[in-house]
Structures are given as C-alpha cells and as structure tokens.
Design an enzyme around this catalytic site. Sequence first.
Site, PDB file in Angstrom:
ATOM      1  N   THR A   1     -49.882 -59.901  -8.854  1.00 16.40           N
ATOM      2  CA  THR A   1     -50.629 -59.187  -9.596  1.00 16.40           C
ATOM      3  C   THR A   1     -51.685 -58.563  -8.937  1.00 16.40           C
ATOM      4  OG1 THR A   1     -51.861 -58.938 -11.743  1.00 16.40           O
ATOM      5  CG2 THR A   1     -52.330 -60.709 -10.225  1.00 16.40           C
TER       6      THR A   1
ATOM      7  N   ASP B   1     -53.680 -58.972 -19.582  1.00 16.34           N
ATOM      8  CA  ASP B   1     -52.529 -58.280 -18.799  1.00 16.34           C
ATOM      9  C   ASP B   1     -51.313 -59.043 -18.139  1.00 16.34           C
ATOM     10  OD1 ASP B   1     -54.892 -58.805 -17.301  1.00 16.34           O
ATOM     11  OD2 ASP B   1     -55.020 -57.029 -16.338  1.00 16.34           O
TER      12      ASP B   1
ATOM     13  N   GLU C   1     -62.659 -47.155 -17.689  1.00 13.59           N
ATOM     14  CA  GLU C   1     -62.353 -48.595 -18.226  1.00 13.59           C
ATOM     15  C   GLU C   1     -61.963 -48.433 -19.710  1.00 13.59           C
ATOM     16  OE1 GLU C   1     -61.660 -50.152 -15.659  1.00 13.59           O
ATOM     17  OE2 GLU C   1     -62.985 -51.841 -15.788  1.00 13.59           O
TER      18      GLU C   1
ATOM     19  N   GLU D   1     -54.005 -49.763 -11.150  1.00  9.54           N
ATOM     20  CA  GLU D   1     -52.857 -49.742 -12.330  1.00  9.54           C
ATOM     21  C   GLU D   1     -52.114 -48.792 -12.575  1.00  9.54           C
ATOM     22  OE1 GLU D   1     -55.856 -51.555 -12.318  1.00  9.54           O
ATOM     23  OE2 GLU D   1     -55.405 -53.487 -12.715  1.00  9.54           O
TER      24      GLU D   1
HETATM   25  C1  DMJ Z   1     -56.833 -56.853  -9.718  1.00  5.14           C
HETATM   26  O1  DMJ Z   1     -57.516 -57.782  -9.079  1.00  5.14           O
HETATM   27  C2  DMJ Z   1     -55.459 -57.483 -10.144  1.00  5.14           C
HETATM   28  O2  DMJ Z   1     -54.495 -56.365 -10.447  1.00  5.14           O
HETATM   29  C3  DMJ Z   1     -55.768 -57.935 -11.613  1.00  5.14           C
HETATM   30  O3  DMJ Z   1     -54.585 -58.230 -12.052  1.00  5.14           O
HETATM   31  C4  DMJ Z   1     -56.397 -57.137 -12.467  1.00  5.14           C
HETATM   32  N1  DMJ Z   1     -57.622 -56.365 -11.818  1.00  5.14           N
HETATM   33  C5  DMJ Z   1     -57.505 -56.042 -10.474  1.00  5.14           C
HETATM   34  C6  DMJ Z   1     -57.372 -54.551 -10.310  1.00  5.14           C
HETATM   35  O4  DMJ Z   1     -57.686 -53.867 -11.491  1.00  5.14           O
END
Ligand code: DMJ
Length: 627
Positions: free
Chosen positions: A474, A270, A363, A384
Amino acid sequence: MSAPRLLFSVSGMMERAPFLFLLLLISSSVFPRRCISDTVTPREALLLRNEVREMFYHAFNGYMKYAFPKDELRPSSCEGEDTLGSYALTLIDSLDTLVLLGDREQFTCSVEWIGKNLQFNINKTVSVFETTIRVLGGLLSAHLIASDYATGMRIPTYEDQLLHLAEDLARRLLPAFDTPTGIPFGSVNLLYGVDEHESKITSTAGGGTLTLEFGILSRLTNDPVFEEVTKNAVRGLWARRSKLDLVGAHINVFTGEWTQKDAGIGTSIDSFYEYLLKAYLLFGDEEYLYIFQEAYGAAMHYLHNDPWYVEVNMDSGAIVWPLFNSLQAFWPGLQVLAGDIDPAIRTHAAFFSVWKRYGFTPEGFNLATLSVQNGQRSYPLRPELIESTYWLYKATRDPRYLDAGRDMITSLQYGARCPCGYCHISDVEHHKQEDHMESFFLAETVKYLWLLFDLAAGPDNIVENGPYKYTFSTEGHLFPATPQVSLAKEHCSYLGAFCWSGDMRIESPSMEAGTEMGKTNVTKFYGRDGRSSLASSTYSADHVSGLIKGSCPGLTHGQKFGISYIASTSPDIIYDHSNDHNEYSDGRIHSVIYNQGPDNTWIETEMKGNDIPVSDADKPQVHLDER
Ligand code: DMJ
C-alpha cells in the site's frame, strides 16, 4: 471475479440519491474530456519518463542534502523534520524507487548506510500502521531485491542486515497485538511496548493493513508469529462486520465495538480492502480471497453510486457522507487487480475530472454541492489517483491514461515544485504551498508516474522485465513473489483447536516454550515486561491458541474457514463482557471451537456471545467455486 451487478436503476438512484444522479448527468459537461489529439506519443512518453526521473532526483537529492537522516524534508525551507520515528524515513521509503530507476550506486550505499546505522531501540511511540507500511515494508522490499540475483540488483556485499533490522522492528511492534480482539493498538513505544494510557481506538486500515509485511517476514525468518498476529487482526475485524458485510472506520480494540460506523472505501478503511486481495495474490492464501470477495461484493453493493463511492452507516446502509475523498482513488487500481475493469474505468474518469477541475484532488470533494469540502482542501502529494492511472493504463493501454499522467506531471511541476523538493498544496483552489513533503511522494507518487511512462516508452524495469511477479504494498513497495515468499506453506493457526503437524501436537501457547516451536511463543514478545497478559492469564488448557507452521491435515477447507471468522474471545478468556452486549447482538460474532474427539475426529462446538442462536445462514460460507 464475476461481473458487477447493475447496482441501481435510474429511478431507484434518483429516489435514493438524487444529488448523485444530478452529478452523473452533469459531470461530463462540467469536466469535459480531453480531445484525442492530445495523445502522448511514444517519444513524448520517453521524455515524460525522463522528466519524472528528474523530479525524483530533485526531491531525493533535496532530502539527502538538507534533511537526511531526519525523517522527512521541509522542501520550501530546505530543512529536515522528524515526523515518524527519527530513522531516515524518506531514505527507507525511497529504496525501491532507486531500484526501479536503475540507480545501483545510490541503492547500494543507502542499503549499506541503513545496515550500519539504523537502530530501533529508541524511546519513540510510533504508529503501528505507518511504521509497518513505510519502514518495515521499505526494509523488506530492499532486502528481497538486494539479496537475490534474479532481481538484477543484488548487492554482493549484502548480508541480510535489512532483514535483521526488519525483524527487530517487527518484534518491537508485536506488543500492540496483545489485545482481546487481536486487533492491534494504533501506536506502540519501540522501547517500552504499549503505554497504559494508549488509546484503544484504532482504524480499520490501521489494524487490517499489516498482513503483507508481517507475512513476508514470517516466511523469511521462519517464525509464524508475525503472519499469525496480523491474520488474526484481519479476522478480528472481519468477525465484527455488520450484517451487510461492511466494516466501520474505527473500532475499540478491547471491546470490539465500532466507535465510528461509517463504512467506505476511503479514509480509515481503504487499504483493509487492498490487503485482502494482495495477501491472496502474494501468498495464495484463499482465506483472504474469501473475505475479499465478500467485502468487495458488499462495497460494490452499498457504497458504489456509479461512478462515485459514498460512505454509509455500516448497519443500515444509509448514506452518511456524499463525499469523494482522495484516498478512495486507489480503488480503480485495486479493481484492475481484481479483474473488474469497467467500473474502474468509469470511477477513474470521475475522480480525474475532480483533478482536472482543480489541478489536484482535494482531500474531500462534496458530491452534493460539487465543491471542495471545507476543512479538506489540501493535496498532500498523494499517489492514489496516479496509482490507479498506472494500473488502468497497464490493463487497457488506453492513451487517455497517459494524457492524465501528463496532466498530473504538469500540476506537480507548476503547482507543487519548490526549492528543495515538492510541497504539499494547502488549498487546491488557491494552490498555496505548504512546507512538507511526505515520504510517500518518493515511495509512491513519483514511482507510479515513472512506471506509467516507462511502460509507454517500452518498459525497462524489473517489475515488467524481471523473472518475478511483484505485488505493490500500500506504500508502493515492491514485493517480489520469490519462492520463499510465495510458495511457503501457509501458516495455520487455531483458536481452541488442536492441530497435528507431523507428530507434533501444540496444545497451548505455554506449551510451545521449550519445543522446537518455541520461537513462535507469543508470550515472548508481548508487553513491556516481556510477558503476554493474554497468554498468561486468559487462556485455559481446554481452549487454546496454537501457532503451527505447515499444512494441517485433519481439517477440511470449510473447517479452516469456519474457524477463521470468530471473535478472539471465548468463555475461557477472562475478560469482562458484562458491558459489551452489542458485540454479539447480530449473532455473527461467534466462536467455532474444534476439539479433537476419539479416533482423530473433529467435534465442532459453537461458542456464542449471549447465547444468541446462530443459524446456518449466519455461518460463513465458502464460495471459492465462484472464482
Ligand atoms: C500512503 O502512506 C499509503 O498509500 C496509505 O495506504 C495511504 N496513505 C498514504 C498515501 O496517501
């Protein structure tokens, strides 16, 4: 960003993925839309914003009271747990949410506590990715905000303590990058470097989601090494893309072989896509834009089964997993940033239909059986879908996104709220709670909800009203585009090249020591003994790697990009390739070496694995005119 192509004709789609076609047909009836009368009014938006604020403090205060300085809160039993490195993770991850909420007092005392108490000289093996996005990102974001009047949250007594901590932490992560491919190990010990038994397999997201934090650090410390190693990691991954311009999920950082060839936009990959675009947006570095355009185009071509996304084999494009996984839900938000709104709207609606069905997104949701995927039934408070809801509302101001946000608050309040914070949901069909609260709940989930309703209520936050543009990491961390971050000249690097910077000629890493550029000497930080096995044993003086700050006269744009997508191996690197013939089998992974010829001309020599000819068509093309 050009408009997306129509990816599948109806008949083509029925042939290729009949179950998806079926899903498309029935999804509107299975998951009906809300009626328009549900629309959130401005007054209600204000109330919802205040409710989100209360949610934040319920969880934050629970953490501070029962868990701090441990990493995370067990919100049901009201205890703390060390989950990452035993360094007050949730507090660090929450700093810029405190800023957004205008909580100057808590922000100030948290920054002060961290500055005085945090130490990274600890014998802990940590994830390079998680430590970067949560801790390094949290520290840098808070530093940028606390040190700058223009953010409105400057702390008068602040003296760069968080920046020093961030630099110390990042230097402890550097040994992970000492690999033949430049792609870092997944984990590193903060005291001793990479353990000899450490796994050589890492995820694409793990290796390719470090550029923002490390790039900012380079620009703040004036030491290019951080930006350089993370950019090389991206190049190392992209050099190994398939002929379809897809990347797999897991890769061996020594051989460069893909060990998991499922390409997708969710789990394990992602944020690789996310940081390509965001690194361009924050730094203006067109190399990232170029890679993003290619990668995004391929994702939309091979992975997008409008409105869903599937996982395919990176070489053949054949579907391997017809699954929605909850990490995919950041994608519509990324598409907003990329200017590709129409598919984002459709995909968000599809993903939100899954949320509506269960009250949370599992998930994994199987698109063939239209049911929760076994083994992927949980909702660990992920942000997300909320993140994409915020970006789509920001782009369209369509009230349906406020309705969605309100539904999400309701789910969290009724399903996940527990005595001291918010609990993970272990099964979205039964809403059973689990005694965990990931730090990203306060860094992202609550932040995006608050931003959504703050925007609707009449924005009162530094992202909307301040003088800087902000890029969200992120992990949801706010990176203001200050002149020092965004206007610094790009750090250039060359593998197998000489580069002139003023009158300084850098010929090899070893030559950097003792020069003004000594700070950039990569050998300094690598390995537990402080020496780089790469630099000490694998480079010759003829083909060298140099780290040079500044612009690079003498290289054309095409040359710059031409040397960007090479495997970080060359014939002069002492490394046994006898077993990795596949690495070069598609002819794409090749080195282009620029040596300086007479009269300052540049001579291009292609160095290819296994002498496979590289056609012009295989060479990276620059399409910046398509912007
Ligand atoms: C976070 O730590 C960040 O958004 C990462 O990029 C993906 N996983 C988690 C949230 O789900």
